[in-house]
Design a protein around this motif. Structure first.
Motif, PDB file in Angstrom:
ATOM      1  N   GLU B 122     -71.631 -12.092  19.620  1.00  0.00           N
ATOM      2  CA  GLU B 122     -71.540 -10.635  20.115  1.00  0.00           C
ATOM      3  C   GLU B 122     -70.557 -10.272  20.618  1.00  0.00           C
ATOM      4  O   GLU B 122     -69.575 -10.936  21.242  1.00  0.00           O
ATOM      5  CB  GLU B 122     -72.829 -10.712  21.224  1.00  0.00           C
ATOM      6  CG  GLU B 122     -74.087 -10.779  20.874  1.00  0.00           C
ATOM      7  CD  GLU B 122     -74.909 -10.932  22.191  1.00  0.00           C
ATOM      8  OE1 GLU B 122     -76.070 -11.366  21.934  1.00  0.00           O
ATOM      9  OE2 GLU B 122     -74.556 -10.392  23.250  1.00  0.00           O
ATOM     10  N   LEU B 123     -70.163  -9.063  20.195  1.00  0.00           N
ATOM     11  CA  LEU B 123     -68.654  -8.482  20.640  1.00  0.00           C
ATOM     12  C   LEU B 123     -68.778  -7.992  21.975  1.00  0.00           C
ATOM     13  O   LEU B 123     -69.655  -6.984  22.148  1.00  0.00           O
ATOM     14  CB  LEU B 123     -68.282  -7.216  19.714  1.00  0.00           C
ATOM     15  CG  LEU B 123     -67.516  -7.739  18.327  1.00  0.00           C
ATOM     16  CD1 LEU B 123     -67.011  -6.379  17.837  1.00  0.00           C
ATOM     17  CD2 LEU B 123     -66.372  -8.700  18.600  1.00  0.00           C
ATOM     18  N   GLN B 128     -63.881  -3.930  21.478  1.00  0.00           N
ATOM     19  CA  GLN B 128     -64.567  -3.080  20.709  1.00  0.00           C
ATOM     20  C   GLN B 128     -63.926  -2.485  19.320  1.00  0.00           C
ATOM     21  O   GLN B 128     -64.655  -2.308  18.481  1.00  0.00           O
ATOM     22  CB  GLN B 128     -65.105  -1.702  21.438  1.00  0.00           C
ATOM     23  CG  GLN B 128     -66.306  -1.862  22.186  1.00  0.00           C
ATOM     24  CD  GLN B 128     -67.466  -2.274  21.542  1.00  0.00           C
ATOM     25  OE1 GLN B 128     -67.915  -1.935  20.647  1.00  0.00           O
ATOM     26  NE2 GLN B 128     -68.002  -3.511  22.036  1.00  0.00           N
ATOM     27  N   TYR B 132     -64.307  -8.339  13.296  1.00  0.00           N
ATOM     28  CA  TYR B 132     -64.291  -9.683  13.727  1.00  0.00           C
ATOM     29  C   TYR B 132     -64.065 -10.638  12.301  1.00  0.00           C
ATOM     30  O   TYR B 132     -63.420 -11.778  12.374  1.00  0.00           O
ATOM     31  CB  TYR B 132     -65.870 -10.214  14.203  1.00  0.00           C
ATOM     32  CG  TYR B 132     -65.783 -11.745  14.574  1.00  0.00           C
ATOM     33  CD1 TYR B 132     -66.669 -12.597  13.715  1.00  0.00           C
ATOM     34  CD2 TYR B 132     -65.292 -12.147  15.839  1.00  0.00           C
ATOM     35  CE1 TYR B 132     -66.826 -13.744  14.224  1.00  0.00           C
ATOM     36  CE2 TYR B 132     -65.600 -13.450  16.321  1.00  0.00           C
ATOM     37  CZ  TYR B 132     -66.257 -14.248  15.307  1.00  0.00           C
ATOM     38  OH  TYR B 132     -66.365 -15.717  15.747  1.00  0.00           O
ATOM     39  N   LEU B 160     -71.662  -6.297  13.886  1.00  0.00           N
ATOM     40  CA  LEU B 160     -71.175  -6.257  15.284  1.00  0.00           C
ATOM     41  C   LEU B 160     -70.833  -5.221  15.929  1.00  0.00           C
ATOM     42  O   LEU B 160     -70.672  -5.129  17.224  1.00  0.00           O
ATOM     43  CB  LEU B 160     -69.981  -7.589  15.272  1.00  0.00           C
ATOM     44  CG  LEU B 160     -70.392  -8.962  14.950  1.00  0.00           C
ATOM     45  CD1 LEU B 160     -68.977  -9.738  15.003  1.00  0.00           C
ATOM     46  CD2 LEU B 160     -71.192  -9.347  15.698  1.00  0.00           C
ATOM     47  N   ARG B 161     -70.641  -4.231  15.137  1.00  0.00           N
ATOM     48  CA  ARG B 161     -70.295  -2.707  15.773  1.00  0.00           C
ATOM     49  C   ARG B 161     -71.469  -1.853  15.810  1.00  0.00           C
ATOM     50  O   ARG B 161     -71.332  -0.725  16.004  1.00  0.00           O
ATOM     51  CB  ARG B 161     -68.987  -2.189  14.787  1.00  0.00           C
ATOM     52  CG  ARG B 161     -67.673  -3.030  15.103  1.00  0.00           C
ATOM     53  CD  ARG B 161     -66.764  -2.503  14.107  1.00  0.00           C
ATOM     54  NE  ARG B 161     -65.377  -2.285  14.807  1.00  0.00           N
ATOM     55  CZ  ARG B 161     -64.422  -1.594  14.634  1.00  0.00           C
ATOM     56  NH1 ARG B 161     -64.618  -0.353  14.003  1.00  0.00           N
ATOM     57  NH2 ARG B 161     -63.190  -1.635  15.102  1.00  0.00           N
TER      58      ARG B 161
END
Lengths: 208, 186
Positions: B122-123, B128, B132, B160-161
């Motif tokens: 998880e970012l 942000q 990744y 992830l975004r």
């Protein structure tokens, strides 16, 4: 082309020094026509290039590969005219490093010129050179690296051997993080496996 | 040896040696974390991941060509199909599909159904801007450059975004056939 003439002359004079090559003149060497279906260069679209059928597909009569049949192996050539690796296996006609490098760059030039001179459209270069005293098989990967082997005339399964060596190259050379691309190859594991591939009957075992 | 055509991604994947997926995810995660610690700037980390991927790609392409028995692709569409169907399957064990072709056939999207790099990831808010999996962009770019294609590979969608899938845009900039260091004297 002026360049072709210059290279031919250079090739002839170089070959006179090499014990492998008898006084065979260049005219007697004939490059075998490209056995693959011709395909255009990467700039254009064209037919898909299929690998050529092997000379003897009868698996039962495969002859074992004697290491004496291979005179010199594998002057690998990178994309920038550099000889990366050379290995002598024959008992006769060993070359020193400088001669090997010279022959390697000659071959690279000839290969490149043959692509331009070829009467077939979209030729990818010389695959087989048959001379009186030796055969030269060349394999070029799609990335431009060339592998070639000089062997006794009529030796079988050289193309399969070249494919095996290509796989050894991708394993032991490219996957070595300390090997710098396009530099001379000094990987012990590669050398070891290369010798094994040449000396044993690996080719006969290829059933893929 | 009978004539062999290109092997399918599944067949090759079944034959190669495999490694524990968690180890792979952990290793990649460690790399990204270390890069963030060393470089601190998210943009720098993105660039570095891309560069690492590029170095991997330049070496991986020969492995791909050797194992998959690929012959020269007819056009960029076939190249993209090869990457998605054979390449991703062979190296990551995931299926990918190619969509969104533009009119000229030089730009497409590769959509990954799953992505082993990002398992359990998880970012945080501090990262942000991070891509990744930017290493994958570099791998494709590096590999294609070794077969004479200059490309630009970017992330369009990234789970992830906050998006719903992983989508890479692969754009062919130009074909660069091998240069020979001499000119014709004519």
């Amino acid at each position: 082309m002026v360049l072709a003439h210059a290279l031919r002359a250079k090739f002839r004079s170089c070959l006179e020094h090499f014990p492998l090559q008898s006084r065979a003149k260049e005219e007697r060497k004939k490059a075998k026509p490209n056995r693959r279906t011709p395909s255009p260069r990467s700039e254009a679209r064209g037919e898909i290039l299929r690998p050529p059928p092997s000379p003897s597909s009868d698996g039962r009569r495969v002859q074992p590969l004697h290491h004496q049949q291979i005179r010199r192996l594998d002057l690998l050539q990178g994309r920038r005219f550099r000889c990366l690796r050379c290995q002598d296996y024959g008992s006769s006609g060993r070359m020193d490093t400088n001669d090997s490098l010279r022959v390697a760059s000659l071959w690279h030039s000839m290969h490149a010129i043959s692509q331009q001179l070829s009467p077939t459209v979209g030729c990818s270069g010389i695959e087989l050179l048959e001379a009186d005293t030796f055969d030269l098989h060349c394999f070029q990967s799609l990335t431009g690296t060339k592998f070639f082997v000089v062997c006794e005339p009529g030796t079988q399964h050289m193309e399969a051997l070249l494919k095996v060596i290509y796989e050894l190259y991708t394993d032991y050379v490219l996957k070595n993080p300390f090997y710098e691309m396009e530099m001379p190859i000094r990987c012990e594991l590669f050398d070891l496996n290369l010798s094994q591939a040449v000396q044993k009957d690996r080719v006969a075992l290829l059933g893929r | 040896m009978p004539t062999v055509g290109p092997r399918s991604g599944d067949a090759i994947f079944a034959n190669v040696e495999r490694v524990n997926a968690e180890l792979f995810t952990l290793t990649y995660g460690a790399i990204v974390r270390q890069l963030l610690t060393d470089l601190e700037e998210v943009e720098e980390v993105n660039k570095q991941l891309d560069q690492m991927g590029y170095n991997i790609g330049t070496r991986l392409i020969d492995e791909f060509l050797a194992k998959a028995n690929i012959s020269r692709c007819v056009d960029f569409k076939e190249t993209a199909e090869m990457i998605a169907k054979v390449g991703f399957k062979m190296f990551l064990g995931v299926t990918a599909s190619v969509t969104n072709w533009d009119i000229e056939g030089t730009c497409c999207s590769v959509v990954l159904e799953e992505n082993p790099l990002v398992d359990f990831v998880e970012l945080p808010d501090t990262c942000q801007g991070l891509y990744y999996c930017n290493v994958l962009c570099g791998v494709i770019r590096g590999a294609l450059e070794m077969v004479s294609m200059k490309t630009e590979v970017t992330w369009v969608r990234d789970v992830l975004r906050g998006d719903d899938s992983y989508e890479l845009q692969v754009k062919l900039l130009k074909q660069v056939p091998e240069e020979y260091p001499y000119k014709d004297d004519e």
